[in-house]
Design an enzyme around this catalytic site. Structure first.
Site, PDB file in Angstrom:
ATOM      1  N   GLN A  12       0.829  -1.216   0.000  1.00  0.00           N
ATOM      2  CA  GLN A  12       0.000   0.000   0.000  1.00  0.00           C
ATOM      3  C   GLN A  12       0.864   1.266   0.000  1.00  0.00           C
ATOM      4  O   GLN A  12       0.764   2.121  -0.890  1.00  0.00           O
ATOM      5  CB  GLN A  12      -0.911   0.014   1.236  1.00  0.00           C
ATOM      6  CG  GLN A  12      -1.619   1.350   1.443  1.00  0.00           C
ATOM      7  CD  GLN A  12      -2.365   1.438   2.754  1.00  0.00           C
ATOM      8  OE1 GLN A  12      -3.573   1.291   2.764  1.00  0.00           O
ATOM      9  NE2 GLN A  12      -1.665   1.694   3.866  1.00  0.00           N
ATOM     10  N   SER A 123       6.082   1.591  13.832  1.00  0.00           N
ATOM     11  CA  SER A 123       4.624   1.414  13.939  1.00  0.00           C
ATOM     12  C   SER A 123       4.097   1.754  15.325  1.00  0.00           C
ATOM     13  O   SER A 123       4.734   1.481  16.346  1.00  0.00           O
ATOM     14  CB  SER A 123       4.293  -0.041  13.637  1.00  0.00           C
ATOM     15  OG  SER A 123       2.976  -0.341  14.028  1.00  0.00           O
ATOM     16  N   GLU A 125       1.993   0.068  16.683  1.00  0.00           N
ATOM     17  CA  GLU A 125       1.857  -1.217  17.384  1.00  0.00           C
ATOM     18  C   GLU A 125       2.920  -1.367  18.470  1.00  0.00           C
ATOM     19  O   GLU A 125       2.743  -2.133  19.408  1.00  0.00           O
ATOM     20  CB  GLU A 125       1.980  -2.379  16.389  1.00  0.00           C
ATOM     21  CG  GLU A 125       0.728  -2.693  15.627  1.00  0.00           C
ATOM     22  CD  GLU A 125      -0.358  -3.339  16.477  1.00  0.00           C
ATOM     23  OE1 GLU A 125      -0.095  -4.366  17.107  1.00  0.00           O
ATOM     24  OE2 GLU A 125      -1.470  -2.793  16.518  1.00  0.00           O
ATOM     25  N   TYR A 147       4.975  -9.347  15.771  1.00  0.00           N
ATOM     26  CA  TYR A 147       5.173  -8.248  14.807  1.00  0.00           C
ATOM     27  C   TYR A 147       5.660  -6.993  15.536  1.00  0.00           C
ATOM     28  O   TYR A 147       6.642  -6.363  15.125  1.00  0.00           O
ATOM     29  CB  TYR A 147       3.854  -7.948  14.070  1.00  0.00           C
ATOM     30  CG  TYR A 147       3.853  -6.631  13.332  1.00  0.00           C
ATOM     31  CD1 TYR A 147       4.435  -6.521  12.071  1.00  0.00           C
ATOM     32  CD2 TYR A 147       3.289  -5.485  13.890  1.00  0.00           C
ATOM     33  CE1 TYR A 147       4.444  -5.308  11.389  1.00  0.00           C
ATOM     34  CE2 TYR A 147       3.297  -4.269  13.215  1.00  0.00           C
ATOM     35  CZ  TYR A 147       3.873  -4.187  11.968  1.00  0.00           C
ATOM     36  OH  TYR A 147       3.895  -2.980  11.301  1.00  0.00           O
TER      37      TYR A 147
END
Ligand code: NAP
Ligand code: G4F
Length: 323
Positions: A12, A123, A125, A147
Protein backbone atom coordinates in the site's frame (compact mmCIF):
# COMPACT_ATOMS: atom_id res chain seq x y z
CA UNK A 1 17.83 14.26 -10.35
CA UNK A 2 17.37 12.75 -6.88
CA UNK A 3 17.23 8.97 -6.63
CA UNK A 4 15.18 6.94 -4.16
CA UNK A 5 15.04 3.23 -3.38
CA UNK A 6 11.77 1.95 -1.93
CA UNK A 7 11.51 -1.50 -0.33
CA UNK A 8 7.93 -2.78 -0.10
CA UNK A 9 7.14 -1.15 -3.44
CA UNK A 10 4.20 -3.53 -4.14
CA UNK A 11 2.50 -2.71 -0.84
CA UNK A 12 0.00 0.00 0.00
CA UNK A 13 2.50 2.63 1.16
CA UNK A 14 5.11 1.75 -1.48
CA UNK A 15 2.65 2.62 -4.23
CA UNK A 16 1.60 5.99 -2.77
CA UNK A 17 5.19 6.93 -1.95
CA UNK A 18 6.34 6.03 -5.48
CA UNK A 19 3.63 8.32 -6.91
CA UNK A 20 4.69 11.15 -4.60
CA UNK A 21 8.39 10.84 -5.44
CA UNK A 22 7.79 10.50 -9.20
CA UNK A 23 5.67 13.68 -9.06
CA UNK A 24 8.59 15.41 -7.36
CA UNK A 25 10.90 14.39 -10.20
CA UNK A 26 12.77 11.55 -8.45
CA UNK A 27 14.15 8.52 -10.22
CA UNK A 28 12.44 5.70 -8.31
CA UNK A 29 13.87 2.21 -7.80
CA UNK A 30 11.70 -0.48 -6.21
CA UNK A 31 13.05 -3.55 -4.47
CA UNK A 32 10.77 -6.42 -5.44
CA UNK A 33 10.95 -9.99 -4.23
CA UNK A 34 10.14 -12.93 -6.44
CA UNK A 35 6.54 -14.18 -6.31
CA UNK A 36 5.08 -17.18 -8.15
CA UNK A 37 2.37 -14.98 -9.67
CA UNK A 38 2.40 -11.24 -10.39
CA UNK A 39 1.33 -9.08 -7.42
CA UNK A 40 1.73 -5.63 -8.94
CA UNK A 41 -1.89 -4.48 -8.71
CA UNK A 42 -1.00 -1.41 -6.63
CA UNK A 43 1.77 -0.25 -8.96
CA UNK A 44 0.64 -1.47 -12.35
CA UNK A 45 -0.05 2.12 -13.42
CA UNK A 46 3.56 3.05 -12.56
CA UNK A 47 5.35 0.01 -13.94
CA UNK A 48 7.01 1.91 -16.79
CA UNK A 49 8.25 4.67 -14.47
CA UNK A 50 9.77 2.58 -11.68
CA UNK A 51 12.97 0.60 -12.11
CA UNK A 52 12.52 -2.69 -10.29
CA UNK A 53 15.45 -4.43 -8.63
CA UNK A 54 15.05 -8.05 -7.52
CA UNK A 55 15.80 -8.57 -3.84
CA UNK A 56 14.64 -9.67 -0.44
CA UNK A 57 15.17 -8.11 3.00
CA UNK A 58 16.44 -11.46 4.31
CA UNK A 59 19.19 -11.62 1.67
CA UNK A 60 22.02 -9.19 2.39
CA UNK A 61 23.73 -9.83 -0.95
CA UNK A 62 20.64 -8.70 -2.86
CA UNK A 63 20.43 -5.51 -0.78
CA UNK A 64 24.10 -4.68 -1.40
CA UNK A 65 23.49 -5.19 -5.10
CA UNK A 66 20.33 -3.04 -5.01
CA UNK A 67 22.14 -0.11 -3.41
CA UNK A 68 25.03 -0.55 -5.84
CA UNK A 69 22.61 -0.33 -8.76
CA UNK A 70 20.42 2.52 -7.47
CA UNK A 71 23.05 4.58 -5.61
CA UNK A 72 20.08 6.24 -3.89
CA UNK A 73 20.04 9.60 -2.13
CA UNK A 74 17.10 8.34 -0.08
CA UNK A 75 16.08 4.83 1.02
CA UNK A 76 12.59 4.11 2.34
CA UNK A 77 12.37 0.77 4.14
CA UNK A 78 8.68 -0.08 3.89
CA UNK A 79 9.07 -3.85 3.43
CA UNK A 80 7.87 -6.05 6.26
CA UNK A 81 5.73 -9.02 7.21
CA UNK A 82 3.17 -6.40 8.19
CA UNK A 83 0.09 -8.40 9.19
CA UNK A 84 -0.08 -8.56 13.00
CA UNK A 85 -2.42 -11.58 13.13
CA UNK A 86 -0.08 -13.78 11.09
CA UNK A 87 2.89 -12.87 13.26
CA UNK A 88 1.69 -15.38 15.87
CA UNK A 89 1.61 -18.24 13.36
CA UNK A 90 4.91 -17.14 11.71
CA UNK A 91 6.88 -15.50 14.52
CA UNK A 92 10.33 -16.49 13.26
CA UNK A 93 9.73 -15.39 9.69
CA UNK A 94 8.28 -12.13 11.04
CA UNK A 95 11.46 -11.59 13.08
CA UNK A 96 13.70 -12.42 10.14
CA UNK A 97 12.00 -9.93 7.81
CA UNK A 98 10.57 -7.20 10.05
CA UNK A 99 13.43 -7.10 12.59
CA UNK A 100 16.69 -8.53 11.17
CA UNK A 101 15.76 -7.38 7.65
CA UNK A 102 16.27 -3.81 8.88
CA UNK A 103 19.80 -4.65 10.02
CA UNK A 104 20.52 -6.25 6.65
CA UNK A 105 19.45 -3.09 4.86
CA UNK A 106 21.35 -0.80 7.24
CA UNK A 107 24.47 -2.95 6.77
CA UNK A 108 24.14 -2.61 3.01
CA UNK A 109 23.77 1.17 3.40
CA UNK A 110 26.83 1.35 5.68
CA UNK A 111 28.96 -0.69 3.28
CA UNK A 112 27.87 0.74 -0.06
CA UNK A 113 26.43 4.26 0.33
CA UNK A 114 26.68 5.56 3.90
CA UNK A 115 25.71 9.07 2.82
CA UNK A 116 22.18 7.90 1.83
CA UNK A 117 19.29 9.06 3.98
CA UNK A 118 17.34 6.16 5.49
CA UNK A 119 13.69 5.99 6.55
CA UNK A 120 12.38 3.11 8.71
CA UNK A 121 8.67 2.30 8.82
CA UNK A 122 8.09 2.05 12.56
CA UNK A 123 4.62 1.41 13.94
CA UNK A 124 2.18 2.52 16.62
CA UNK A 125 1.86 -1.22 17.38
CA UNK A 126 5.09 -0.72 19.35
CA UNK A 127 3.00 1.14 21.99
CA UNK A 128 0.80 -1.97 22.32
CA UNK A 129 -0.58 -2.14 25.84
CA UNK A 130 -0.29 1.60 26.10
CA UNK A 131 1.27 3.18 29.16
CA UNK A 132 -0.01 6.68 28.34
CA UNK A 133 -2.63 8.27 26.09
CA UNK A 134 -2.20 9.91 23.66
CA UNK A 135 1.02 8.23 22.53
CA UNK A 136 3.91 10.46 21.49
CA UNK A 137 7.61 10.05 20.60
CA UNK A 138 8.64 9.70 24.26
CA UNK A 139 5.96 7.14 25.21
CA UNK A 140 7.57 3.84 26.32
CA UNK A 141 6.93 0.81 24.13
CA UNK A 142 4.97 -2.27 25.29
CA UNK A 143 4.69 -4.50 22.20
CA UNK A 144 1.90 -7.10 22.22
CA UNK A 145 2.65 -9.33 19.21
CA UNK A 146 5.69 -10.90 17.51
CA UNK A 147 5.17 -8.25 14.81
CA UNK A 148 5.32 -5.40 17.31
CA UNK A 149 8.38 -6.89 19.05
CA UNK A 150 10.11 -7.08 15.65
CA UNK A 151 9.20 -3.45 14.92
CA UNK A 152 10.70 -2.36 18.25
CA UNK A 153 13.93 -4.05 17.21
CA UNK A 154 13.81 -2.34 13.79
CA UNK A 155 13.19 1.00 15.48
CA UNK A 156 16.13 0.72 17.86
CA UNK A 157 18.60 -0.70 15.34
CA UNK A 158 17.80 2.32 13.15
CA UNK A 159 18.70 4.63 16.03
CA UNK A 160 21.73 2.49 16.86
CA UNK A 161 23.21 2.72 13.34
CA UNK A 162 22.78 6.50 13.49
CA UNK A 163 24.57 6.71 16.83
CA UNK A 164 27.23 4.09 16.01
CA UNK A 165 28.13 5.01 12.44
CA UNK A 166 26.80 8.54 12.08
CA UNK A 167 24.35 7.50 9.34
CA UNK A 168 21.34 9.69 8.52
CA UNK A 169 18.58 7.32 9.73
CA UNK A 170 15.16 8.13 11.07
CA UNK A 171 11.88 6.40 11.87
CA UNK A 172 8.30 7.43 11.44
CA UNK A 173 6.05 5.94 14.11
CA UNK A 174 2.97 5.74 11.95
CA UNK A 175 -0.48 4.97 13.29
CA UNK A 176 -2.87 2.89 11.18
CA UNK A 177 -3.36 4.26 7.69
CA UNK A 178 -5.64 2.85 5.07
CA UNK A 179 -6.79 3.30 1.49
CA UNK A 180 -8.44 1.43 -1.38
CA UNK A 181 -4.99 -0.18 -1.87
CA UNK A 182 -4.91 -1.66 1.65
CA UNK A 183 -4.33 -5.42 1.79
CA UNK A 184 -7.63 -7.32 1.96
CA UNK A 185 -6.76 -9.05 5.26
CA UNK A 186 -6.62 -5.80 7.29
CA UNK A 187 -9.86 -4.96 9.04
CA UNK A 188 -10.77 -1.73 7.21
CA UNK A 189 -10.41 -3.22 3.75
CA UNK A 190 -12.04 -6.48 4.84
CA UNK A 191 -15.02 -4.34 5.89
CA UNK A 192 -15.16 -2.11 2.78
CA UNK A 193 -14.82 -5.16 0.53
CA UNK A 194 -17.44 -7.09 2.52
CA UNK A 195 -19.89 -4.17 2.47
CA UNK A 196 -19.53 -3.84 -1.31
CA UNK A 197 -20.04 -7.57 -1.86
CA UNK A 198 -23.07 -7.69 0.46
CA UNK A 199 -24.62 -4.64 -1.22
CA UNK A 200 -24.21 -6.27 -4.64
CA UNK A 201 -25.57 -9.63 -3.48
CA UNK A 202 -22.22 -11.43 -3.73
CA UNK A 203 -21.91 -12.25 -0.01
CA UNK A 204 -24.40 -12.71 2.85
CA UNK A 205 -22.45 -12.06 6.04
CA UNK A 206 -19.22 -10.51 7.32
CA UNK A 207 -17.26 -12.38 9.99
CA UNK A 208 -15.07 -10.19 12.21
CA UNK A 209 -13.15 -10.44 15.48
CA UNK A 210 -12.89 -7.80 18.21
CA UNK A 211 -15.21 -4.88 17.42
CA UNK A 212 -14.23 -2.93 20.54
CA UNK A 213 -10.58 -2.23 19.59
CA UNK A 214 -9.81 1.47 19.04
CA UNK A 215 -7.50 2.67 16.29
CA UNK A 216 -6.30 6.08 15.11
CA UNK A 217 -7.01 5.65 11.38
CA UNK A 218 -5.72 8.00 8.66
CA UNK A 219 -5.30 7.96 4.88
CA UNK A 220 -2.09 6.41 3.45
CA UNK A 221 -1.77 9.15 0.81
CA UNK A 222 -1.42 11.73 3.61
CA UNK A 223 1.07 9.60 5.57
CA UNK A 224 3.64 9.06 2.81
CA UNK A 225 4.07 12.86 2.63
CA UNK A 226 5.31 12.73 6.23
CA UNK A 227 7.89 10.05 5.30
CA UNK A 228 9.34 12.30 2.61
CA UNK A 229 9.32 15.37 4.86
CA UNK A 230 11.28 13.49 7.54
CA UNK A 231 14.15 12.84 5.12
CA UNK A 232 14.30 16.53 4.10
CA UNK A 233 15.25 17.76 7.60
CA UNK A 234 18.77 18.83 8.60
CA UNK A 235 18.85 16.31 11.45
CA UNK A 236 17.26 12.86 11.49
CA UNK A 237 14.66 12.37 14.21
CA UNK A 238 11.68 10.19 15.17
CA UNK A 239 8.14 11.42 14.52
CA UNK A 240 4.68 10.18 15.47
CA UNK A 241 2.26 10.43 12.54
CA UNK A 242 -1.43 10.18 13.45
CA UNK A 243 -4.78 11.96 13.16
CA UNK A 244 -5.27 12.50 16.90
CA UNK A 245 -8.71 10.84 16.76
CA UNK A 246 -9.59 7.29 17.70
CA UNK A 247 -12.54 5.11 16.68
CA UNK A 248 -13.68 1.56 17.36
CA UNK A 249 -13.82 -1.14 14.70
CA UNK A 250 -17.59 -1.09 15.33
CA UNK A 251 -17.80 2.60 14.35
CA UNK A 252 -15.96 1.84 11.11
CA UNK A 253 -18.40 -1.02 10.41
CA UNK A 254 -21.45 1.09 11.22
CA UNK A 255 -20.44 3.98 8.93
CA UNK A 256 -19.41 1.66 6.08
CA UNK A 257 -22.77 -0.18 6.08
CA UNK A 258 -24.70 3.08 6.52
CA UNK A 259 -22.96 4.46 3.43
CA UNK A 260 -24.73 1.84 1.29
CA UNK A 261 -28.03 2.12 3.18
CA UNK A 262 -27.67 -1.07 5.26
CA UNK A 263 -27.76 -1.83 8.99
CA UNK A 264 -24.50 -3.55 10.03
CA UNK A 265 -26.21 -5.62 12.75
CA UNK A 266 -28.09 -7.57 10.06
CA UNK A 267 -24.83 -8.84 8.50
CA UNK A 268 -21.90 -8.85 10.94
CA UNK A 269 -21.08 -12.00 12.91
CA UNK A 270 -18.43 -12.02 15.62
CA UNK A 271 -16.16 -14.98 15.03
CA UNK A 272 -13.59 -16.12 17.65
CA UNK A 273 -11.33 -17.21 14.77
CA UNK A 274 -10.44 -13.53 14.24
CA UNK A 275 -9.66 -12.76 17.90
CA UNK A 276 -5.97 -12.30 18.77
CA UNK A 277 -4.00 -13.99 21.56
CA UNK A 278 -3.06 -10.52 22.88
CA UNK A 279 -4.94 -7.42 21.71
CA UNK A 280 -3.95 -3.77 21.40
CA UNK A 281 -7.06 -2.11 22.83
CA UNK A 282 -6.46 1.59 22.22
CA UNK A 283 -4.21 3.60 19.94
CA UNK A 284 -4.40 7.39 19.80
CA UNK A 285 -1.46 9.41 18.50
CA UNK A 286 -0.19 12.88 19.30
CA UNK A 287 1.55 14.18 16.15
CA UNK A 288 2.10 17.73 17.40
CA UNK A 289 5.88 17.37 16.88
CA UNK A 290 5.30 16.52 13.19
CA UNK A 291 3.02 19.54 12.85
CA UNK A 292 5.55 21.85 14.52
CA UNK A 293 8.75 20.61 12.84
CA UNK A 294 7.56 19.19 9.51
CA UNK A 295 4.44 21.29 9.00
CA UNK A 296 2.59 17.97 8.50
CA UNK A 297 -1.14 17.52 9.07
CA UNK A 298 -3.61 14.91 7.78
CA UNK A 299 -6.24 16.01 5.25
CA UNK A 300 -8.63 13.08 4.93
CA UNK A 301 -11.22 12.55 7.69
CA UNK A 302 -12.35 9.18 9.06
CA UNK A 303 -15.75 9.44 7.33
CA UNK A 304 -14.17 10.45 4.01
CA UNK A 305 -11.70 7.55 4.23
CA UNK A 306 -14.50 5.01 4.74
CA UNK A 307 -16.54 6.46 1.88
CA UNK A 308 -13.48 6.37 -0.43
CA UNK A 309 -12.79 2.70 0.40
CA UNK A 310 -16.39 1.50 0.10
CA UNK A 311 -16.92 3.39 -3.19
CA UNK A 312 -13.73 1.93 -4.63
CA UNK A 313 -14.74 -1.66 -3.76
CA UNK A 314 -18.27 -1.12 -5.10
CA UNK A 315 -16.79 0.14 -8.36
CA UNK A 316 -14.44 -2.85 -8.56
CA UNK A 317 -17.26 -5.41 -8.21
CA UNK A 318 -19.63 -3.50 -10.52
CA UNK A 319 -16.93 -3.60 -13.23
CA UNK A 320 -16.38 -7.34 -12.66
CA UNK A 321 -20.15 -8.02 -12.82
CA UNK A 322 -20.53 -6.16 -16.10
CA UNK A 323 -17.77 -8.19 -17.81
P1 NAP B 1 2.04 -3.90 3.00
O1 NAP B 1 0.98 -3.39 2.09
O2 NAP B 1 1.80 -5.19 3.74
O3 NAP B 1 3.39 -4.04 2.16
C1 NAP B 1 4.49 -4.74 2.65
C2 NAP B 1 5.54 -4.81 1.55
O4 NAP B 1 6.68 -5.51 2.04
C3 NAP B 1 5.09 -5.55 0.28
O5 NAP B 1 5.56 -4.86 -0.84
C4 NAP B 1 5.79 -6.89 0.42
O6 NAP B 1 6.06 -7.52 -0.82
C5 NAP B 1 7.11 -6.43 1.05
N1 NAP B 1 7.84 -7.52 1.66
C6 NAP B 1 7.41 -8.43 2.57
N2 NAP B 1 8.40 -9.28 2.89
C7 NAP B 1 9.48 -8.90 2.18
C8 NAP B 1 10.80 -9.40 2.08
N3 NAP B 1 11.23 -10.46 2.78
N4 NAP B 1 11.68 -8.75 1.25
C9 NAP B 1 11.28 -7.70 0.52
N5 NAP B 1 10.02 -7.21 0.56
C10 NAP B 1 9.14 -7.80 1.38
O7 NAP B 1 2.40 -2.82 4.11
P2 NAP B 1 2.03 -1.25 4.16
O8 NAP B 1 0.70 -1.10 4.81
O9 NAP B 1 2.30 -0.65 2.85
O10 NAP B 1 3.07 -0.74 5.24
C11 NAP B 1 4.39 -0.36 4.86
C12 NAP B 1 5.30 -0.47 6.07
O11 NAP B 1 4.83 0.37 7.12
C13 NAP B 1 5.41 -1.86 6.68
O12 NAP B 1 6.73 -2.01 7.16
C14 NAP B 1 4.44 -1.83 7.84
O13 NAP B 1 4.81 -2.77 8.83
C15 NAP B 1 4.60 -0.41 8.29
N6 NAP B 1 3.46 0.23 8.94
C16 NAP B 1 2.25 0.20 8.33
C17 NAP B 1 1.18 0.86 8.92
C18 NAP B 1 -0.17 0.88 8.26
O14 NAP B 1 -1.15 1.20 8.94
N7 NAP B 1 -0.28 0.59 6.97
C19 NAP B 1 1.36 1.56 10.12
C20 NAP B 1 2.63 1.57 10.70
C21 NAP B 1 3.68 0.92 10.09
P3 NAP B 1 5.07 -8.64 -1.44
O15 NAP B 1 4.05 -7.86 -2.23
O16 NAP B 1 5.98 -9.46 -2.27
O17 NAP B 1 4.44 -9.37 -0.29
O1 G4F C 1 -6.51 -3.95 10.51
P1 G4F C 1 -5.72 -4.69 11.51
O2 G4F C 1 -5.30 -6.07 11.16
O3 G4F C 1 -4.48 -3.76 11.85
P2 G4F C 1 -3.47 -3.68 13.11
O4 G4F C 1 -3.39 -4.96 13.83
O5 G4F C 1 -3.88 -2.48 13.91
O6 G4F C 1 -2.08 -3.42 12.38
C1 G4F C 1 -1.95 -2.48 11.32
O7 G4F C 1 -1.62 -1.23 11.83
C2 G4F C 1 -0.34 -1.19 12.49
C3 G4F C 1 -0.16 0.25 13.00
O8 G4F C 1 -0.76 0.36 14.27
C4 G4F C 1 0.74 -1.58 11.50
F1 G4F C 1 1.96 -1.50 12.10
C5 G4F C 1 0.49 -2.98 11.01
O9 G4F C 1 1.47 -3.32 10.02
C6 G4F C 1 -0.89 -3.01 10.36
O10 G4F C 1 -0.86 -2.19 9.20
O11 G4F C 1 -6.52 -4.78 12.89
C7 G4F C 1 -7.06 -3.64 13.52
C8 G4F C 1 -7.97 -4.04 14.67
C9 G4F C 1 -7.35 -5.06 15.63
O12 G4F C 1 -7.65 -4.68 16.94
C10 G4F C 1 -8.04 -6.36 15.31
O13 G4F C 1 -8.15 -7.26 16.41
O14 G4F C 1 -9.12 -4.69 14.13
C11 G4F C 1 -9.41 -5.83 14.90
N1 G4F C 1 -10.19 -6.77 14.09
C12 G4F C 1 -11.46 -7.16 14.38
N2 G4F C 1 -11.87 -8.05 13.46
C13 G4F C 1 -9.78 -7.40 12.99
C14 G4F C 1 -10.85 -8.21 12.58
N3 G4F C 1 -8.62 -7.34 12.28
C15 G4F C 1 -8.53 -8.08 11.17
N4 G4F C 1 -7.39 -7.99 10.44
N5 G4F C 1 -9.54 -8.91 10.74
C16 G4F C 1 -10.73 -9.01 11.43
O15 G4F C 1 -11.63 -9.75 11.05
Amino acid sequence: MKKALITGITGQDGSYLAELLLNKGYKVYGLKRRTALPNVENINHLKNEIEFIPGDLTDLSSLIEAINIAKPDEIYNLAAQSFVADSWSQPILTGEITALGVTNLLEAVKRVKPESRFYQASSSEMFGKVVETPQKESTPFYPRSPYAVAKVYGHWITINYRESYNLYTCSGILFNHESPRRGIEFVTRKISDGVARIKLGLQRELRLGNLKANRDWGFAGDYVKAMWLMLQQDTPEEFVIATGKTHTVEEFVEIAFRHVGLNWQDFVIQDPAFMRPAEVDLLLGDSSKAKRVLGWEPNVTFEHLIKMMVESDLEKYKCKKSK
